[in-house]
Motif scaffolding. Structure first.
Motif, PDB file in Angstrom:
ATOM      1  N   ASN A  43      40.111  26.663  44.280  1.00 47.25           N
ATOM      2  CA  ASN A  43      41.452  26.214  43.890  1.00 47.25           C
ATOM      3  C   ASN A  43      42.454  26.641  44.965  1.00 47.25           C
ATOM      4  OD1 ASN A  43      42.059  28.998  43.375  1.00 47.25           O
ATOM      5  ND2 ASN A  43      41.106  28.772  41.345  1.00 47.25           N
ATOM      6  N   LYS A  44      43.731  26.531  44.676  1.00 52.27           N
ATOM      7  CA  LYS A  44      44.757  26.858  45.676  1.00 52.27           C
ATOM      8  C   LYS A  44      44.759  28.323  46.057  1.00 52.27           C
ATOM      9  CE  LYS A  44      47.887  23.119  44.328  1.00 52.27           C
ATOM     10  NZ  LYS A  44      49.233  22.776  43.800  1.00 52.27           N
ATOM     11  N   GLU A  45      44.250  29.162  45.176  1.00 53.69           N
ATOM     12  CA  GLU A  45      44.309  30.595  45.400  1.00 53.69           C
ATOM     13  C   GLU A  45      43.037  31.193  45.998  1.00 53.69           C
ATOM     14  OE1 GLU A  45      45.485  32.564  41.839  1.00 53.69           O
ATOM     15  OE2 GLU A  45      47.205  31.238  41.512  1.00 53.69           O
ATOM     16  N   MET A  46      41.913  30.526  45.823  1.00 52.31           N
ATOM     17  CA  MET A  46      40.660  31.094  46.333  1.00 52.31           C
ATOM     18  C   MET A  46      39.653  30.008  46.694  1.00 52.31           C
ATOM     19  SD  MET A  46      38.909  32.654  42.854  1.00 52.31           S
ATOM     20  CE  MET A  46      40.433  33.364  42.240  1.00 52.31           C
ATOM     21  N   SER A  47      38.784  30.336  47.627  1.00 52.57           N
ATOM     22  CA  SER A  47      37.723  29.422  48.034  1.00 52.57           C
ATOM     23  C   SER A  47      36.666  29.357  46.942  1.00 52.57           C
ATOM     24  CB  SER A  47      37.084  29.906  49.333  1.00 52.57           C
ATOM     25  OG  SER A  47      36.313  31.088  49.095  1.00 52.57           O
ATOM     26  N   VAL A  48      35.785  28.387  47.036  1.00 52.46           N
ATOM     27  CA  VAL A  48      34.731  28.251  46.036  1.00 52.46           C
ATOM     28  C   VAL A  48      33.777  29.447  46.071  1.00 52.46           C
ATOM     29  CG1 VAL A  48      33.151  26.917  47.526  1.00 52.46           C
ATOM     30  CG2 VAL A  48      33.045  26.643  45.046  1.00 52.46           C
ATOM     31  N   LEU A  49      33.565  30.039  47.262  1.00 53.06           N
ATOM     32  CA  LEU A  49      32.725  31.237  47.349  1.00 53.06           C
ATOM     33  C   LEU A  49      33.371  32.420  46.641  1.00 53.06           C
ATOM     34  CD1 LEU A  49      31.345  31.039  50.997  1.00 53.06           C
ATOM     35  CD2 LEU A  49      29.979  31.040  48.901  1.00 53.06           C
ATOM     36  N   ASN A  50      34.666  32.554  46.798  1.00 46.96           N
ATOM     37  CA  ASN A  50      35.379  33.625  46.115  1.00 46.96           C
ATOM     38  C   ASN A  50      35.385  33.411  44.606  1.00 46.96           C
ATOM     39  OD1 ASN A  50      35.971  34.991  48.478  1.00 46.96           O
ATOM     40  ND2 ASN A  50      37.946  33.984  48.754  1.00 46.96           N
ATOM     41  N   LEU A  51      35.484  32.148  44.196  1.00 50.68           N
ATOM     42  CA  LEU A  51      35.451  31.834  42.775  1.00 50.68           C
ATOM     43  C   LEU A  51      34.079  32.173  42.186  1.00 50.68           C
ATOM     44  CD1 LEU A  51      36.772  30.674  40.261  1.00 50.68           C
ATOM     45  CD2 LEU A  51      36.109  28.378  41.045  1.00 50.68           C
ATOM     46  N   ALA A  52      33.028  31.871  42.940  1.00 45.26           N
ATOM     47  CA  ALA A  52      31.661  32.205  42.491  1.00 45.26           C
ATOM     48  C   ALA A  52      31.508  33.711  42.364  1.00 45.26           C
ATOM     49  CB  ALA A  52      30.645  31.638  43.471  1.00 45.26           C
ATOM     50  N   SER A  53      32.056  34.446  43.324  1.00 46.74           N
ATOM     51  CA  SER A  53      31.994  35.905  43.293  1.00 46.74           C
ATOM     52  C   SER A  53      32.751  36.463  42.090  1.00 46.74           C
ATOM     53  CB  SER A  53      32.572  36.466  44.591  1.00 46.74           C
ATOM     54  OG  SER A  53      32.510  37.873  44.605  1.00 46.74           O
ATOM     55  N   LEU A  54      33.922  35.885  41.818  1.00 46.49           N
ATOM     56  CA  LEU A  54      34.715  36.308  40.670  1.00 46.49           C
ATOM     57  C   LEU A  54      33.963  36.041  39.371  1.00 46.49           C
ATOM     58  CD1 LEU A  54      37.386  37.258  39.373  1.00 46.49           C
ATOM     59  CD2 LEU A  54      38.148  34.865  39.458  1.00 46.49           C
ATOM     60  N   LEU A  55      33.337  34.881  39.283  1.00 40.52           N
ATOM     61  CA  LEU A  55      32.572  34.526  38.084  1.00 40.52           C
ATOM     62  C   LEU A  55      31.485  35.557  37.800  1.00 40.52           C
ATOM     63  CD1 LEU A  55      31.269  30.988  37.193  1.00 40.52           C
ATOM     64  CD2 LEU A  55      29.773  32.963  36.982  1.00 40.52           C
ATOM     65  N   LEU A  56      30.708  35.905  38.829  1.00 42.49           N
ATOM     66  CA  LEU A  56      29.641  36.897  38.656  1.00 42.49           C
ATOM     67  C   LEU A  56      30.197  38.245  38.229  1.00 42.49           C
ATOM     68  CD1 LEU A  56      27.351  36.028  41.709  1.00 42.49           C
ATOM     69  CD2 LEU A  56      26.850  35.649  39.295  1.00 42.49           C
ATOM     70  N   GLU A  57      31.306  38.610  38.795  1.00 40.52           N
ATOM     71  CA  GLU A  57      31.934  39.892  38.458  1.00 40.52           C
ATOM     72  C   GLU A  57      32.403  39.907  37.006  1.00 40.52           C
ATOM     73  OE1 GLU A  57      35.897  42.431  39.746  1.00 40.52           O
ATOM     74  OE2 GLU A  57      34.985  41.058  41.210  1.00 40.52           O
ATOM     75  N   GLU A  58      33.007  38.807  36.564  1.00 39.16           N
ATOM     76  CA  GLU A  58      33.573  38.724  35.214  1.00 39.16           C
ATOM     77  C   GLU A  58      32.493  38.735  34.122  1.00 39.16           C
ATOM     78  OE1 GLU A  58      36.726  38.582  34.003  1.00 39.16           O
ATOM     79  OE2 GLU A  58      37.566  38.977  35.977  1.00 39.16           O
ATOM     80  N   ILE A  59      31.347  38.087  34.382  1.00 35.08           N
ATOM     81  CA  ILE A  59      30.319  38.001  33.328  1.00 35.08           C
ATOM     82  C   ILE A  59      29.351  39.172  33.365  1.00 35.08           C
ATOM     83  CG2 ILE A  59      30.477  35.480  33.284  1.00 35.08           C
ATOM     84  CD1 ILE A  59      27.740  35.428  34.727  1.00 35.08           C
TER      85      ILE A  59
END
Length: 227
Positions: free
Chosen positions: A37-53
């Motif tokens: 999205n505007k705030e993060m790359s798709v790799l960063n989003l994937a990393s965030l997802l793993l961290e959150e779950i």
């Protein structure tokens, strides 16, 4: 968004150049998510997802509501990710239900409904593991004539590709008579010799007829009137 990532380091390009198996867990998730999205790359989003779950292993139990609570994961991305997880689960279930072939009758029972009433000859290769479980089924040939049309190298290309160490060859006789022809004898011997060279066990060659079959391993015809 992948503007800050060199093209050769992007997950899709890396998969194309080096193979999908070279991708990390984070990169595989990024491919499924497709965009950030505007705030993060798709790799960063994937990393965030793993961290959150709670890490990669937690993916198998994640649900729609957990995913959509993560910033940057909306309905479409959540459903796509859950669909990929469900596919993985179903494949795992299939792997635990592999058909086991311990004797000629098992091979016949597995294949009879696919070959018994075929009007054309079909040659099928069954690749097995050390536990005699079928790990791959491959249709090698369709046509008229006999199994001698089969290319021996094609048999072992598929065998080696799937990592099998045992094989069973099966074909049908549209006439209904499973008695082997001279050509059947020759191709069986040819495959046996090649299998020995490659240290692959050639378990059997079955010929399916009308409610009956021939086994090269047993050297006899089996009648199955109850089919």
């Amino acid at each position: 968004m992948m503007l800050n990532c060199p093209r050769f380091e992007r997950p899709r390009e890396k998969a194309i150049c080096n193979g999908i198996e070279t991708l990390s867990n984070q990169e595989l998730i990024a491919v499924i998510l497709r965009t950030g999205n505007k705030e993060m790359s798709v790799l960063n989003l994937a990393s965030l997802l793993l961290e959150e779950i709670g890490g990669f292993q937690a993916l198998k139990d994640v649900d729609y509501y957990q995913l959509t609570k993560i910033k940057g994961i909306k309905q479409a991305k959540a459903i796509e990710l859950m669909a990929s997880i469900e596919l993985a689960k179903r494949m795992q279930k299939e792997n635990t239900k592999r058909f086991v072939i311990k004797e000629p009758q098992d091979g016949y029972e597995y294949i009879k409904h696919k070959l018994m009433f075929e009007k054309q000859e079909k040659v099928i290769l069954l690749c097995l593991n050390s536990r005699l479980e079928i790990i791959q089924e491959k249709l090698l040939f369709i046509g008229s004539g006999d199994a001698s049309m089969l290319e021996t190298k094609e048999v072992f290309q598929h065998t080696l590709r799937c990592g099998a160490n045992r094989i069973i060859l099966i074909h049908n006789h549209p006439s209904g008579n499973p008695a082997p022809s001279v050509e059947d004898e020759l191709i069986t011997q040819k495959i046996k010799e090649m299998a020995d060279c490659l240290e692959i066990e050639f378990i059997d060659h079955l010929i399916v007829g009308n409610h009956c079959f021939y086994s090269f391993a047993s050297k006899k015809i089996y009648q199955n009137k109850e089919d």
